[in-house]
Motif scaffolding. Structure first.
Motif, PDB file in Angstrom:
ATOM      1  N   ILE A 167       0.724  -1.260  -0.089  1.00 40.98           N
ATOM      2  CA  ILE A 167      -0.010  -0.095  -0.151  1.00 40.98           C
ATOM      3  C   ILE A 167       0.794   1.295   0.139  1.00 40.98           C
ATOM      4  O   ILE A 167       0.677   2.303  -0.790  1.00 40.98           O
ATOM      5  CB  ILE A 167      -1.013  -0.004   1.219  1.00 40.98           C
ATOM      6  N   PRO A 168       1.754   1.302   0.778  1.00 44.61           N
ATOM      7  CA  PRO A 168       2.768   2.607   0.793  1.00 44.61           C
ATOM      8  C   PRO A 168       3.489   2.844  -0.571  1.00 44.61           C
ATOM      9  O   PRO A 168       3.302   4.046  -0.959  1.00 44.61           O
ATOM     10  CB  PRO A 168       3.748   2.321   1.862  1.00 44.61           C
ATOM     11  N   PHE A 169       3.737   1.814  -1.212  1.00 46.01           N
ATOM     12  CA  PHE A 169       4.412   2.189  -2.472  1.00 46.01           C
ATOM     13  C   PHE A 169       3.204   2.377  -3.547  1.00 46.01           C
ATOM     14  O   PHE A 169       3.682   3.359  -4.460  1.00 46.01           O
ATOM     15  CB  PHE A 169       5.112   0.694  -3.122  1.00 46.01           C
ATOM     16  N   ILE A 170       2.138   1.754  -3.718  1.00 48.25           N
ATOM     17  CA  ILE A 170       1.131   1.893  -4.713  1.00 48.25           C
ATOM     18  C   ILE A 170       0.683   3.425  -4.418  1.00 48.25           C
ATOM     19  O   ILE A 170       0.230   3.973  -5.185  1.00 48.25           O
ATOM     20  CB  ILE A 170       0.300   0.938  -4.313  1.00 48.25           C
ATOM     21  N   ALA A 171       0.395   3.924  -3.090  1.00 47.72           N
ATOM     22  CA  ALA A 171      -0.186   5.078  -2.832  1.00 47.72           C
ATOM     23  C   ALA A 171       0.781   6.394  -3.376  1.00 47.72           C
ATOM     24  O   ALA A 171       0.144   7.325  -3.806  1.00 47.72           O
ATOM     25  CB  ALA A 171      -0.201   5.386  -1.279  1.00 47.72           C
ATOM     26  N   ARG A 172       2.045   6.088  -3.434  1.00 49.81           N
ATOM     27  CA  ARG A 172       2.718   7.043  -4.069  1.00 49.81           C
ATOM     28  C   ARG A 172       2.847   7.385  -5.773  1.00 49.81           C
ATOM     29  O   ARG A 172       3.208   8.068  -6.334  1.00 49.81           O
ATOM     30  CB  ARG A 172       4.265   6.725  -3.759  1.00 49.81           C
ATOM     31  N   LEU A 173       2.217   5.828  -6.331  1.00 47.47           N
ATOM     32  CA  LEU A 173       2.323   5.932  -7.873  1.00 47.47           C
ATOM     33  C   LEU A 173       0.954   6.423  -8.085  1.00 47.47           C
ATOM     34  O   LEU A 173       0.867   6.700  -9.259  1.00 47.47           O
ATOM     35  CB  LEU A 173       2.474   4.555  -8.283  1.00 47.47           C
ATOM     36  N   TYR A 174      -0.275   6.217  -7.777  1.00 51.10           N
ATOM     37  CA  TYR A 174      -1.459   6.401  -8.054  1.00 51.10           C
ATOM     38  C   TYR A 174      -2.226   7.555  -7.449  1.00 51.10           C
ATOM     39  O   TYR A 174      -1.992   7.651  -6.149  1.00 51.10           O
ATOM     40  CB  TYR A 174      -2.296   5.284  -8.119  1.00 51.10           C
ATOM     41  N   THR A 175      -3.208   8.236  -8.010  1.00 55.05           N
ATOM     42  CA  THR A 175      -3.930   9.382  -7.301  1.00 55.05           C
ATOM     43  C   THR A 175      -5.200   8.702  -6.548  1.00 55.05           C
ATOM     44  O   THR A 175      -5.527   7.485  -6.957  1.00 55.05           O
ATOM     45  CB  THR A 175      -4.391  10.238  -8.262  1.00 55.05           C
ATOM     46  N   PRO A 176      -5.787   9.355  -6.004  1.00 50.52           N
ATOM     47  CA  PRO A 176      -6.990   8.662  -5.071  1.00 50.52           C
ATOM     48  C   PRO A 176      -8.110   8.365  -6.400  1.00 50.52           C
ATOM     49  O   PRO A 176      -8.799   7.534  -6.089  1.00 50.52           O
ATOM     50  CB  PRO A 176      -7.546   9.909  -4.310  1.00 50.52           C
ATOM     51  N   GLU A 177      -8.150   9.040  -7.439  1.00 56.94           N
ATOM     52  CA  GLU A 177      -9.022   9.080  -8.362  1.00 56.94           C
ATOM     53  C   GLU A 177      -8.860   7.625  -9.048  1.00 56.94           C
ATOM     54  O   GLU A 177      -9.636   6.905  -9.513  1.00 56.94           O
ATOM     55  CB  GLU A 177      -9.039  10.002  -9.550  1.00 56.94           C
ATOM     56  N   ASP A 178      -7.628   7.290  -9.066  1.00 58.77           N
ATOM     57  CA  ASP A 178      -7.074   6.138  -9.850  1.00 58.77           C
ATOM     58  C   ASP A 178      -7.506   4.798  -8.904  1.00 58.77           C
ATOM     59  O   ASP A 178      -8.036   3.847  -9.330  1.00 58.77           O
ATOM     60  CB  ASP A 178      -5.709   6.052 -10.000  1.00 58.77           C
ATOM     61  N   PHE A 179      -7.356   5.035  -7.768  1.00 58.26           N
ATOM     62  CA  PHE A 179      -7.895   4.076  -6.681  1.00 58.26           C
ATOM     63  C   PHE A 179      -9.546   3.937  -6.702  1.00 58.26           C
ATOM     64  O   PHE A 179     -10.043   2.856  -6.610  1.00 58.26           O
ATOM     65  CB  PHE A 179      -7.550   4.443  -5.080  1.00 58.26           C
ATOM     66  N   THR A 180     -10.016   4.946  -7.083  1.00 50.57           N
ATOM     67  CA  THR A 180     -11.542   4.975  -6.995  1.00 50.57           C
ATOM     68  C   THR A 180     -11.906   4.069  -8.326  1.00 50.57           C
ATOM     69  O   THR A 180     -12.869   3.202  -8.208  1.00 50.57           O
ATOM     70  CB  THR A 180     -12.124   6.323  -6.975  1.00 50.57           C
ATOM     71  N   LEU A 181     -11.301   4.330  -9.280  1.00 52.31           N
ATOM     72  CA  LEU A 181     -11.665   3.554 -10.600  1.00 52.31           C
ATOM     73  C   LEU A 181     -11.303   2.062 -10.330  1.00 52.31           C
ATOM     74  O   LEU A 181     -12.098   1.191 -10.638  1.00 52.31           O
ATOM     75  CB  LEU A 181     -11.122   4.146 -11.774  1.00 52.31           C
ATOM     76  N   TYR A 182     -10.210   1.732  -9.790  1.00 52.25           N
ATOM     77  CA  TYR A 182      -9.874   0.303  -9.511  1.00 52.25           C
ATOM     78  C   TYR A 182     -10.745  -0.392  -8.511  1.00 52.25           C
ATOM     79  O   TYR A 182     -11.079  -1.268  -9.073  1.00 52.25           O
ATOM     80  CB  TYR A 182      -8.247   0.435  -8.851  1.00 52.25           C
ATOM     81  N   ALA A 183     -11.117   0.195  -7.558  1.00 50.93           N
ATOM     82  CA  ALA A 183     -12.231  -0.235  -6.676  1.00 50.93           C
ATOM     83  C   ALA A 183     -13.540  -0.608  -7.313  1.00 50.93           C
ATOM     84  O   ALA A 183     -13.947  -1.575  -7.021  1.00 50.93           O
ATOM     85  CB  ALA A 183     -12.373   0.686  -5.437  1.00 50.93           C
ATOM     86  N   ALA A 184     -13.926   0.283  -8.253  1.00 53.03           N
ATOM     87  CA  ALA A 184     -15.153   0.070  -8.760  1.00 53.03           C
ATOM     88  C   ALA A 184     -15.064  -1.150  -9.892  1.00 53.03           C
ATOM     89  O   ALA A 184     -15.970  -2.013  -9.771  1.00 53.03           O
ATOM     90  CB  ALA A 184     -15.701   1.209  -9.666  1.00 53.03           C
TER      91      ALA A 184
END
Length: 79
Positions: free
Chosen positions: A23-40
């Motif tokens: 999670i710490p590594f991925i959080a530096r690479l992607y924006t919160p919007e990217d995480f939202t799209l991924y979660a959907a």
């Protein structure tokens, strides 16, 4: 049988630990919007995978012999 259950539980724990550690590594690479799209995407995909395989992958591990497991796999793939 308890050995098989231990294997399945260990796999789940290891995969969760890897996800948590990344999670710490991925959080530096992607924006919160990217995480939202991924979660959907994952939410829809998870639902479709359960419906499409009829959750028969669990039955494969409980099969009494290889022939029964192969039959369950075939039904799962056809569904």
């Amino acid at each position: 049988m308890s050995r098989d259950i231990f294997k399945l539980a260990t796999g789940g724990v290891v995969s969760s630990a890897l996800l948590f550690a990344s999670i710490p590594f991925i959080a530096r690479l992607y924006t919160p919007e990217d995480f939202t799209l991924y979660a959907a995407f994952i939410a829809v995909f998870d639902l479709l995978s359960v419906v499409s395989t009829l959750k028969l992958e669990i039955a494969i591990t409980v099969a009494k012999d290889d022939d029964e497991a192969k039959s369950i796999l075939a039904v799962s793939m056809l569904s």
